[in-house]
Scaffold this motif. Structure first.
Motif, mmCIF file in Angstrom:
data_model
loop_
_atom_site.group_PDB
_atom_site.id
_atom_site.type_symbol
_atom_site.label_atom_id
_atom_site.label_comp_id
_atom_site.label_asym_id
_atom_site.label_seq_id
_atom_site.Cartn_x
_atom_site.Cartn_y
_atom_site.Cartn_z
ATOM 1 N N GLY A 81 0.930 -1.265 0.057
ATOM 2 C CA GLY A 81 0.663 0.052 -0.147
ATOM 3 C C GLY A 81 0.804 1.601 0.503
ATOM 4 N N ARG A 82 1.921 1.209 -0.012
ATOM 5 C CA ARG A 82 2.836 2.123 -0.001
ATOM 6 C C ARG A 82 3.857 2.820 -1.260
ATOM 7 N NH1 ARG A 82 0.962 5.526 3.789
ATOM 8 N NH2 ARG A 82 0.626 4.371 5.488
ATOM 9 N N PHE A 83 3.896 3.704 -1.679
ATOM 10 C CA PHE A 83 4.557 4.309 -2.867
ATOM 11 C C PHE A 83 6.603 4.420 -2.697
ATOM 12 C CE2 PHE A 83 0.667 5.035 -4.848
ATOM 13 C CZ PHE A 83 0.393 4.768 -5.743
ATOM 14 N N ILE A 84 7.224 3.400 -2.928
ATOM 15 C CA ILE A 84 8.449 3.650 -2.960
ATOM 16 C C ILE A 84 9.318 4.287 -4.281
ATOM 17 C CG2 ILE A 84 10.921 2.514 -2.813
ATOM 18 C CD1 ILE A 84 8.768 -0.264 -1.290
ATOM 19 N N PHE A 85 9.950 5.330 -4.171
ATOM 20 C CA PHE A 85 10.506 6.107 -4.791
ATOM 21 C C PHE A 85 12.379 5.751 -4.570
ATOM 22 C CE2 PHE A 85 6.632 8.127 -4.045
ATOM 23 C CZ PHE A 85 6.113 8.092 -4.817
ATOM 24 N N VAL A 86 12.563 5.193 -6.244
ATOM 25 C CA VAL A 86 14.366 5.317 -5.697
ATOM 26 C C VAL A 86 15.006 5.499 -6.702
ATOM 27 C CG1 VAL A 86 16.493 2.862 -5.759
ATOM 28 C CG2 VAL A 86 13.870 2.563 -5.178
ATOM 29 N N ARG A 89 19.049 10.540 -5.692
ATOM 30 C CA ARG A 89 19.873 10.758 -3.892
ATOM 31 C C ARG A 89 19.061 9.483 -3.265
ATOM 32 N NH1 ARG A 89 16.203 14.815 -1.746
ATOM 33 N NH2 ARG A 89 14.632 13.344 -1.883
ATOM 34 N N GLY A 90 17.975 8.629 -3.156
ATOM 35 C CA GLY A 90 18.344 7.833 -2.636
ATOM 36 C C GLY A 90 16.638 7.315 -2.792
ATOM 37 N N VAL A 91 16.255 6.610 -1.513
ATOM 38 C CA VAL A 91 15.225 6.308 -1.303
ATOM 39 C C VAL A 91 13.927 6.850 -0.724
ATOM 40 C CG1 VAL A 91 13.596 4.139 -0.653
ATOM 41 C CG2 VAL A 91 16.028 3.600 -1.502
ATOM 42 N N SER A 92 12.886 6.823 -0.956
ATOM 43 C CA SER A 92 11.979 8.092 -0.300
ATOM 44 C C SER A 92 10.207 6.892 -0.484
ATOM 45 C CB SER A 92 11.529 9.141 -1.365
ATOM 46 O OG SER A 92 12.850 9.782 -0.758
ATOM 47 N N TYR A 93 9.875 6.672 0.548
ATOM 48 C CA TYR A 93 8.044 6.491 0.670
ATOM 49 C C TYR A 93 7.226 7.035 0.454
ATOM 50 C CZ TYR A 93 11.154 3.140 2.423
ATOM 51 O OH TYR A 93 12.385 1.854 3.008
ATOM 52 N N GLY A 94 6.136 6.537 0.205
ATOM 53 C CA GLY A 94 4.637 7.826 0.139
ATOM 54 C C GLY A 94 3.589 6.762 0.266
#
Length: 140
Positions: A81-86, A89-94
């Motif tokens: 249910g969470r998006f992961i952006f790689v 710069r690194g890794v972010s969640y949203g």
């Protein structure tokens, strides 16, 4: 740049608000956008115990594609249910594609991922990890 184009395409079609990350326990997905088709989630790995493991699988996929000559520098995936952006710069969640992101893992100077608190910072705020050569023993 890729993220801007991807989000612009979703916003133009109204998909950014409608697209929900799948919530299958332990399954890591990569978001694919085939030309002329709606975005789709492709299984990258199953039985992942935590979102960090999924982020690592997405980073492996990103590095493999770059190693094969690809030019896609950002990968978007999802986990429970969470998006992961790689990206570089690194890794972010949203919770959504265009919403607020939580910065979870930063890139070290040599490109590895680490928790932001583990990265040494200079007074100018730039991330650095430097390996120094061991001191040479005195000549005797």
């Amino acid at each position: 740049m890729v993220r801007v184009l991807l989000l612009s395409a979703f916003a133009a079609t109204g998909c950014a608000e409608k697209l929900k990350a799948p919530y299958d326990k332990g399954v890591c997905y990569a978001l694919g956008t085939p030309e002329g088709q709606d975005p789709q989630f492709n299984v990258v790995a199953r039985d992942q115990p935590a979102i960090e493991y999924c982020a690592a699988r997405l980073e492996e996929m990103r590095a493999r594609f770059l190693g094969m000559g690809g030019n896609k520098r950002e990968v978007i995936g999802s986990y429970q249910g969470r998006f992961i952006f790689v990206d570089g710069r690194g890794v972010s969640y949203g919770k959504s594609l265009d919403g607020i992101r939580f910065f979870a893992l930063a890139r070290t100077g040599d490109g590895r991922l680490a928790v932001p608190q583990a990265i040494e910072r200079e007074t100018n705020g730039l991330s650095i990890i430097e390996e120094a050569a061991p001191p040479t023993p005195p000549a005797g």
